[in-house]
Design a protein around this motif. Structure first.
Motif, PDB file in Angstrom:
ATOM      1  N   LYS A   1       0.826  -1.202   0.000  1.00  0.00           N
ATOM      2  CA  LYS A   1       0.000   0.000   0.000  1.00  0.00           C
ATOM      3  C   LYS A   1       0.862   1.255   0.000  1.00  0.00           C
ATOM      4  O   LYS A   1       0.507   2.251  -0.627  1.00  0.00           O
ATOM      5  CB  LYS A   1      -0.944   0.004   1.203  1.00  0.00           C
ATOM      6  CG  LYS A   1      -2.062  -0.994   1.086  1.00  0.00           C
ATOM      7  CD  LYS A   1      -3.017  -0.879   2.249  1.00  0.00           C
ATOM      8  CE  LYS A   1      -4.144  -1.887   2.103  1.00  0.00           C
ATOM      9  NZ  LYS A   1      -5.123  -1.766   3.186  1.00  0.00           N
ATOM     10  N   GLN A   2       1.990   1.195   0.675  1.00  0.00           N
ATOM     11  CA  GLN A   2       2.876   2.356   0.731  1.00  0.00           C
ATOM     12  C   GLN A   2       3.409   2.709  -0.652  1.00  0.00           C
ATOM     13  O   GLN A   2       3.445   3.871  -1.036  1.00  0.00           O
ATOM     14  CB  GLN A   2       4.047   2.078   1.698  1.00  0.00           C
ATOM     15  CG  GLN A   2       4.983   3.246   1.882  1.00  0.00           C
ATOM     16  CD  GLN A   2       4.287   4.448   2.492  1.00  0.00           C
ATOM     17  OE1 GLN A   2       3.358   4.304   3.269  1.00  0.00           O
ATOM     18  NE2 GLN A   2       4.735   5.629   2.126  1.00  0.00           N
ATOM     19  N   ARG A   3       3.806   1.710  -1.413  1.00  0.00           N
ATOM     20  CA  ARG A   3       4.313   1.968  -2.768  1.00  0.00           C
ATOM     21  C   ARG A   3       3.204   2.485  -3.672  1.00  0.00           C
ATOM     22  O   ARG A   3       3.449   3.334  -4.536  1.00  0.00           O
ATOM     23  CB  ARG A   3       4.926   0.709  -3.346  1.00  0.00           C
ATOM     24  CG  ARG A   3       6.239   0.374  -2.714  1.00  0.00           C
ATOM     25  CD  ARG A   3       6.917  -0.722  -3.444  1.00  0.00           C
ATOM     26  NE  ARG A   3       8.169  -1.036  -2.797  1.00  0.00           N
ATOM     27  CZ  ARG A   3       8.974  -1.980  -3.218  1.00  0.00           C
ATOM     28  NH1 ARG A   3       8.666  -2.694  -4.264  1.00  0.00           N
ATOM     29  NH2 ARG A   3      10.103  -2.210  -2.592  1.00  0.00           N
ATOM     30  N   ILE A   4       2.008   1.980  -3.497  1.00  0.00           N
ATOM     31  CA  ILE A   4       0.876   2.466  -4.294  1.00  0.00           C
ATOM     32  C   ILE A   4       0.609   3.934  -3.968  1.00  0.00           C
ATOM     33  O   ILE A   4       0.377   4.750  -4.863  1.00  0.00           O
ATOM     34  CB  ILE A   4      -0.370   1.590  -4.070  1.00  0.00           C
ATOM     35  CG1 ILE A   4      -0.141   0.186  -4.660  1.00  0.00           C
ATOM     36  CG2 ILE A   4      -1.608   2.232  -4.688  1.00  0.00           C
ATOM     37  CD1 ILE A   4      -1.231  -0.801  -4.356  1.00  0.00           C
ATOM     38  N   TRP A   5       0.660   4.290  -2.677  1.00  0.00           N
ATOM     39  CA  TRP A   5       0.466   5.693  -2.281  1.00  0.00           C
ATOM     40  C   TRP A   5       1.527   6.584  -2.903  1.00  0.00           C
ATOM     41  O   TRP A   5       1.224   7.659  -3.442  1.00  0.00           O
ATOM     42  CB  TRP A   5       0.517   5.838  -0.763  1.00  0.00           C
ATOM     43  CG  TRP A   5      -0.787   5.605  -0.096  1.00  0.00           C
ATOM     44  CD1 TRP A   5      -1.085   4.577   0.741  1.00  0.00           C
ATOM     45  CD2 TRP A   5      -1.978   6.381  -0.207  1.00  0.00           C
ATOM     46  NE1 TRP A   5      -2.385   4.680   1.154  1.00  0.00           N
ATOM     47  CE2 TRP A   5      -2.956   5.784   0.587  1.00  0.00           C
ATOM     48  CE3 TRP A   5      -2.313   7.536  -0.920  1.00  0.00           C
ATOM     49  CZ2 TRP A   5      -4.240   6.281   0.701  1.00  0.00           C
ATOM     50  CZ3 TRP A   5      -3.597   8.034  -0.806  1.00  0.00           C
ATOM     51  CH2 TRP A   5      -4.543   7.414  -0.004  1.00  0.00           C
ATOM     52  N   GLU A   6       2.791   6.173  -2.857  1.00  0.00           N
ATOM     53  CA  GLU A   6       3.873   6.970  -3.430  1.00  0.00           C
ATOM     54  C   GLU A   6       3.706   7.113  -4.937  1.00  0.00           C
ATOM     55  O   GLU A   6       3.914   8.195  -5.496  1.00  0.00           O
ATOM     56  CB  GLU A   6       5.217   6.329  -3.108  1.00  0.00           C
ATOM     57  CG  GLU A   6       5.578   6.398  -1.642  1.00  0.00           C
ATOM     58  CD  GLU A   6       6.791   5.548  -1.301  1.00  0.00           C
ATOM     59  OE1 GLU A   6       7.380   4.932  -2.216  1.00  0.00           O
ATOM     60  OE2 GLU A   6       7.147   5.491  -0.110  1.00  0.00           O
ATOM     61  N   PHE A   7       3.322   6.029  -5.572  1.00  0.00           N
ATOM     62  CA  PHE A   7       3.108   6.064  -7.022  1.00  0.00           C
ATOM     63  C   PHE A   7       1.971   7.020  -7.374  1.00  0.00           C
ATOM     64  O   PHE A   7       2.089   7.831  -8.301  1.00  0.00           O
ATOM     65  CB  PHE A   7       2.793   4.646  -7.525  1.00  0.00           C
ATOM     66  CG  PHE A   7       2.484   4.587  -8.988  1.00  0.00           C
ATOM     67  CD1 PHE A   7       3.505   4.658  -9.920  1.00  0.00           C
ATOM     68  CD2 PHE A   7       1.176   4.458  -9.429  1.00  0.00           C
ATOM     69  CE1 PHE A   7       3.224   4.601 -11.276  1.00  0.00           C
ATOM     70  CE2 PHE A   7       0.890   4.403 -10.774  1.00  0.00           C
ATOM     71  CZ  PHE A   7       1.924   4.469 -11.700  1.00  0.00           C
ATOM     72  N   CYS A   8       0.881   6.972  -6.615  1.00  0.00           N
ATOM     73  CA  CYS A   8      -0.266   7.830  -6.894  1.00  0.00           C
ATOM     74  C   CYS A   8       0.045   9.297  -6.638  1.00  0.00           C
ATOM     75  O   CYS A   8      -0.474  10.175  -7.332  1.00  0.00           O
ATOM     76  CB  CYS A   8      -1.488   7.380  -6.084  1.00  0.00           C
ATOM     77  SG  CYS A   8      -2.272   5.930  -6.784  1.00  0.00           S
ATOM     78  N   ARG A   9       0.872   9.566  -5.658  1.00  0.00           N
ATOM     79  CA  ARG A   9       1.275  10.960  -5.422  1.00  0.00           C
ATOM     80  C   ARG A   9       1.999  11.529  -6.625  1.00  0.00           C
ATOM     81  O   ARG A   9       1.815  12.678  -7.003  1.00  0.00           O
ATOM     82  CB  ARG A   9       2.153  11.056  -4.182  1.00  0.00           C
ATOM     83  CG  ARG A   9       1.372  11.013  -2.906  1.00  0.00           C
ATOM     84  CD  ARG A   9       2.259  11.334  -1.698  1.00  0.00           C
ATOM     85  NE  ARG A   9       1.652  10.739  -0.516  1.00  0.00           N
ATOM     86  CZ  ARG A   9       2.184   9.764   0.201  1.00  0.00           C
ATOM     87  NH1 ARG A   9       3.363   9.267  -0.113  1.00  0.00           N
ATOM     88  NH2 ARG A   9       1.554   9.275   1.242  1.00  0.00           N
ATOM     89  N   GLU A  10       2.837  10.703  -7.254  1.00  0.00           N
ATOM     90  CA  GLU A  10       3.564  11.144  -8.449  1.00  0.00           C
ATOM     91  C   GLU A  10       2.634  11.311  -9.650  1.00  0.00           C
ATOM     92  O   GLU A  10       2.801  12.223 -10.446  1.00  0.00           O
ATOM     93  CB  GLU A  10       4.678  10.143  -8.801  1.00  0.00           C
ATOM     94  CG  GLU A  10       5.778  10.084  -7.797  1.00  0.00           C
ATOM     95  CD  GLU A  10       6.561  11.379  -7.721  1.00  0.00           C
ATOM     96  OE1 GLU A  10       6.787  11.992  -8.779  1.00  0.00           O
ATOM     97  OE2 GLU A  10       6.927  11.773  -6.598  1.00  0.00           O
ATOM     98  N   VAL A  11       1.656  10.434  -9.763  1.00  0.00           N
ATOM     99  CA  VAL A  11       0.751  10.468 -10.919  1.00  0.00           C
ATOM    100  C   VAL A  11      -0.207  11.653 -10.831  1.00  0.00           C
ATOM    101  O   VAL A  11      -0.444  12.345 -11.812  1.00  0.00           O
ATOM    102  CB  VAL A  11      -0.050   9.153 -11.034  1.00  0.00           C
ATOM    103  CG1 VAL A  11      -1.163   9.255 -12.037  1.00  0.00           C
ATOM    104  CG2 VAL A  11       0.891   8.007 -11.413  1.00  0.00           C
ATOM    105  N   VAL A  12      -0.732  11.918  -9.651  1.00  0.00           N
ATOM    106  CA  VAL A  12      -1.765  12.952  -9.491  1.00  0.00           C
ATOM    107  C   VAL A  12      -1.168  14.354  -9.566  1.00  0.00           C
ATOM    108  O   VAL A  12      -1.877  15.301  -9.867  1.00  0.00           O
ATOM    109  CB  VAL A  12      -2.551  12.715  -8.178  1.00  0.00           C
ATOM    110  CG1 VAL A  12      -3.516  13.838  -7.890  1.00  0.00           C
ATOM    111  CG2 VAL A  12      -3.292  11.393  -8.254  1.00  0.00           C
ATOM    112  N   LYS A  13       0.125  14.513  -9.326  1.00  0.00           N
ATOM    113  CA  LYS A  13       0.758  15.852  -9.337  1.00  0.00           C
ATOM    114  C   LYS A  13       0.414  16.653 -10.513  1.00  0.00           C
ATOM    115  O   LYS A  13       0.095  16.777 -11.460  1.00  0.00           O
ATOM    116  CB  LYS A  13       2.272  15.735  -9.277  1.00  0.00           C
ATOM    117  CG  LYS A  13       2.788  15.512  -7.903  1.00  0.00           C
ATOM    118  CD  LYS A  13       4.274  15.550  -7.923  1.00  0.00           C
ATOM    119  CE  LYS A  13       4.846  15.309  -6.559  1.00  0.00           C
ATOM    120  NZ  LYS A  13       6.274  15.296  -6.536  1.00  0.00           N
TER     121      LYS A  13
END
Length: 86
Positions: A74-86
């Motif tokens: 879940k942590q990696r998914i959160w980090e990935f989504c933070r980069e995508v949504v920027k």
């Protein structure tokens, strides 16, 4: 004596070869377009799921993103989504 040269076979075979080359070129172009559309659709799905995850933190959203991105934690998914949504 009369001498005739038939050229029908040569022009007919040339048009057949040209037809096959054009058909193969069209197939390659359509396959390339289909692959690129698949990549675009996948990117859109990932972006959409990340936006949904930022609004609603449900288990199904994590599972769908995990399947799309091949990330398991879940942590990696959160980090990935933070980069995508920027």
């Amino acid at each position: 004596m009369k001498f005739e040269l038939k050229t029908e076979n040569y022009s007919n075979s040339f048009t057949n070869v040209l037809r096959y080359v054009l058909i193969i070129a069209l197939i390659i172009i359509f396959c390339d377009a289909a692959l690129k559309l698949g990549i675009i659709a996948r990117h859109y799905q990932i972006e959409h799921k990340c936006r949904l995850l930022s609004l609603e933190k449900s288990k199904s959203n994590f599972r769908k993103l995990s399947n799309l991105t091949n990330l398991r934690s879940k942590q990696r998914i959160w980090e990935f989504c933070r980069e995508v949504v920027k």
